[in-house]
Enzyme design. Structure first.
Site, PDB file in Angstrom:
ATOM      1  N   ASP A 108      48.773  54.677  32.273  1.00 16.00           N
ATOM      2  CA  ASP A 108      50.177  54.374  32.899  1.00 16.00           C
ATOM      3  C   ASP A 108      51.466  55.350  31.932  1.00 16.00           C
ATOM      4  OD1 ASP A 108      51.496  52.543  34.727  1.00 16.00           O
ATOM      5  OD2 ASP A 108      52.901  52.380  32.866  1.00 16.00           O
ATOM      6  N   GLY A 136      52.811  52.555  37.171  1.00 12.07           N
ATOM      7  CA  GLY A 136      51.871  53.522  37.615  1.00 12.07           C
ATOM      8  C   GLY A 136      50.540  52.472  38.156  1.00 12.07           C
ATOM      9  N   ASP A 137      50.166  51.735  37.326  1.00 14.70           N
ATOM     10  CA  ASP A 137      48.873  50.880  37.707  1.00 14.70           C
ATOM     11  C   ASP A 137      49.182  49.950  38.809  1.00 14.70           C
ATOM     12  OD1 ASP A 137      47.731  52.106  35.374  1.00 14.70           O
ATOM     13  OD2 ASP A 137      48.142  50.138  34.187  1.00 14.70           O
ATOM     14  N   PHE A 138      50.299  49.392  38.742  1.00 17.64           N
ATOM     15  CA  PHE A 138      50.369  48.466  39.883  1.00 17.64           C
ATOM     16  C   PHE A 138      50.814  49.043  41.342  1.00 17.64           C
ATOM     17  CE2 PHE A 138      49.272  46.028  36.296  1.00 17.64           C
ATOM     18  CZ  PHE A 138      48.609  45.055  36.757  1.00 17.64           C
ATOM     19  N   GLY A 141      47.992  50.894  42.445  1.00 17.93           N
ATOM     20  CA  GLY A 141      46.984  49.719  43.188  1.00 17.93           C
ATOM     21  C   GLY A 141      47.456  49.351  44.446  1.00 17.93           C
TER      22      GLY A 141
END
Lengths: 367, 367
Positions: A108, A136-138, A141
């Site tokens: 991230d 970035g991760d969420f 996703g």
């Protein structure tokens, strides 16, 4: 949304496990409610064969290995779709499958740096700073989840699966809207504006110091400003030339901040929030993480259900779903399984393997 | 994903328009490619009647009014679903339809404050600060999009529409994973960690000063650390007791940072990124917003197409889709329409209204 999910980990566990010395990390428990957990050694051919067997009856496969890894393992989309042409194969990555950055390893932080989030965060006279959440991760996703659902919808019409990909870098880009737009305006806006509006387009819009922390207050309309002045007992400023319109208040931002800061300084942040919400002015106390975790609103919405888990005897709050449907039940929240907890059951029930065969696979390091 | 979208605005325009004195704000142009734009006065009964007529042939309606507004206007889900039982009605809000916070007016700042984003962002010895991106707006929006797609999928099986809602507050909550997990660990972590890992779980993990800005570098494994030492010409530290494992490096975080900072100080951020990416160490330069906007990677991925628009004669970069499908074409990007540009066409083509009737509606302030 109630899908039947099997999480596949290598025998030594997924990277998040390295955050604790032993047991299940709280991160894992929070993210994996209601799944089944198996281990499979995909570095061995027998491991990838078992994965292919599972894929025969699978609707969706989601993976986030670096670009090219699944191909090296011999289980890329081409291979798996020949096993099951209805398979939807979803790949999440840092920067996407193509383009000059596709080889970059992303966590991230790297996405926040290269993606402009850090340049846009912090105070104008201080250094760039990452945001504490993991955008970035969420965002990556959730975009990938939307892609999977789009592909499922299409499959209802075509009967065929497909390959879907979304990257962290691209998913974060639109969230910079205000800053990107500023590049097309003539106003001069610093890259970082602290707690002021990201393109300095509104006033008031800030976090104000209170007796016990900070409270955010903003006015989206002139009505909000008048109401705020009434609540603060400053109706003497209603006709003040400097504050008549949003554009004028932006020009006198420091004075606007001073008027409000004087009022908030000797009050409690929650009392200010209550008072302003009641009056119809957008406001919210800066809550601590602990306060968020215990926020009755989240419990009441089913967003932070507390479950009991063998590694967290006093209970642990996990994630519910932020998406609520009128015609679908809220999914049950079962505590996350431990690493590989369901390996035997899944191999027995779905692939018809015998207990002896499973023991043998385990001894060979395949599980 | 190629949907045929009609954006409905009040005659005086949507709130984002107040950001500029005249013309189309760049924000509007960036967010509304390939849509049709109409105006309708929903405060008038004739306006809501026209909306109902449009809804008869509509798959999905998305709105983000404050909770209760659509009911007051007489066009809530119950009413619209009786017009079209197959309608999927999606409501995005700050805090959701129920619960103690449902009445709060949300703009992104308020969600960042109450939702813990601000407590988690910034340096430990400084005040909380918002993130420059708008996580509430964009995580809320993508969750709602996933909800719509889930409902479309279900409708293929049931033939019936439904009501879907997602809130900004709930959508942001899981993105605090590292901080929430820290609440269940015995380690003592400050709420804000600057550019260090959010739960201080990794070292190195930071933004390092260079000759021309900052570069982020992190090691997700001991191999990364060894490679980094080789690239920096510091193999003398490979066997150093203080740096052998991630846990030890975390204990000596300041020394780790000093070693790396000495190396980065007289180099360029992009050269460092190139060198480390090449060697397989996660790293990325802190790019400015302008650099992000012009990043060749985004152009090559179709994520920042430049379009010509009457209000932006030199061209303007707008958003592509971060979701890529193997079996669906990338949607065409048509420049955003101006406010109400398609009103006449839509009323004529979809509702069969005559040119005279449209002029009359316009004169009555309905359009």
């Amino acid at each position: 949304m109630g899908a039947d999910v099997v999480k596949v980990e290598p025998p030594f566990g997924e990277p998040l496990r390295s955050r604790v010395e032993s047991g299940e990390p709280p991160e894992i428990v929070m993210l994996n409610s209601s799944k089944d957990a198996i281990t499979l050694n995909l570095a061995e051919e027998r491991g990838t064969e078992l994965l292919k067997d599972l894929v025969e009856e699978t609707d969706v496969l989601v993976e986030n290995y670096a670009v090219g890894t699944m191909e090296k393992l011999g289980i890329d989309y081409e291979t798996l779709s020949s096993v099951n042409p209805e398979l939807i194969y979803a790949h999440g990555s840092g920067f996407g499958d193509t383009g000059p950055r596709s080889d970059m390893l992303a966590m991230d932080l790297v996405v926040q740096a290269t993606g402009g989030v850090m340049d846009a965060t912090g105070f104008p006279d201080d250094t760039p700073v990452k945001t504490g959440i993991a955008p970035g991760d969420f965002l990556g996703g959730t975009h990938l989840a939307a892609g999977v659902l789009g592909a499922l919808f299409q499959r209802e019409r075509t009967g065929e699966g497909q390959y879907v990909e979304a990257s962290m870098y691209e998913s974060v880009f639109p969230a910079l809207l205000s800053q990107l737009a500023a590049a097309y305006k003539e106003t001069d806006v610093p890259p970082r504006t602290g707690n002021h509006h990201s393109s300095l387009a509104k006033a008031p819009y800030n976090a104000y110091e209170t007796q016990d922390g900070y409270v955010t207050i903003l006015c989206a309309s002139d009505d909000h400003w008048e109401t705020l002045l009434e609540v603060m007992g400053r109706t003497d400023l209603i006709d003040d030339d400097r504050f008549e319109t949003n554009v004028k208040r932006v020009d006198h931002m420091d004075e606007v901040d001073r008027v409000i800061g004087e009022w908030t300084a000797d009050r409690d942040r929650q009392a200010i929030e209550d008072r302003l919400v009641d009056a119809g002015v957008p406001a919210g106390a800066v809550q601590t993480i602990e306060e968020v975790l215990q926020d009755p609103h989240l419990s009441e919405r089913g967003m932070a259900p507390e479950v009991s888990h063998p590694d967290f005897e006093d209970g642990i709050r996990v994630f519910g779903s932020p998406i609520h449907f009128s015609d679908a039940p809220e999914p049950d929240v079962e505590p996350a399984p431990r690493k590989g907890e369901d390996t035997s059951d899944i191999l027995k029930d779905r692939l018809g393997l015998s207990a002896d065969a499973i023991v043998e696979l385990d001894e060979q390091g395949i599980l």
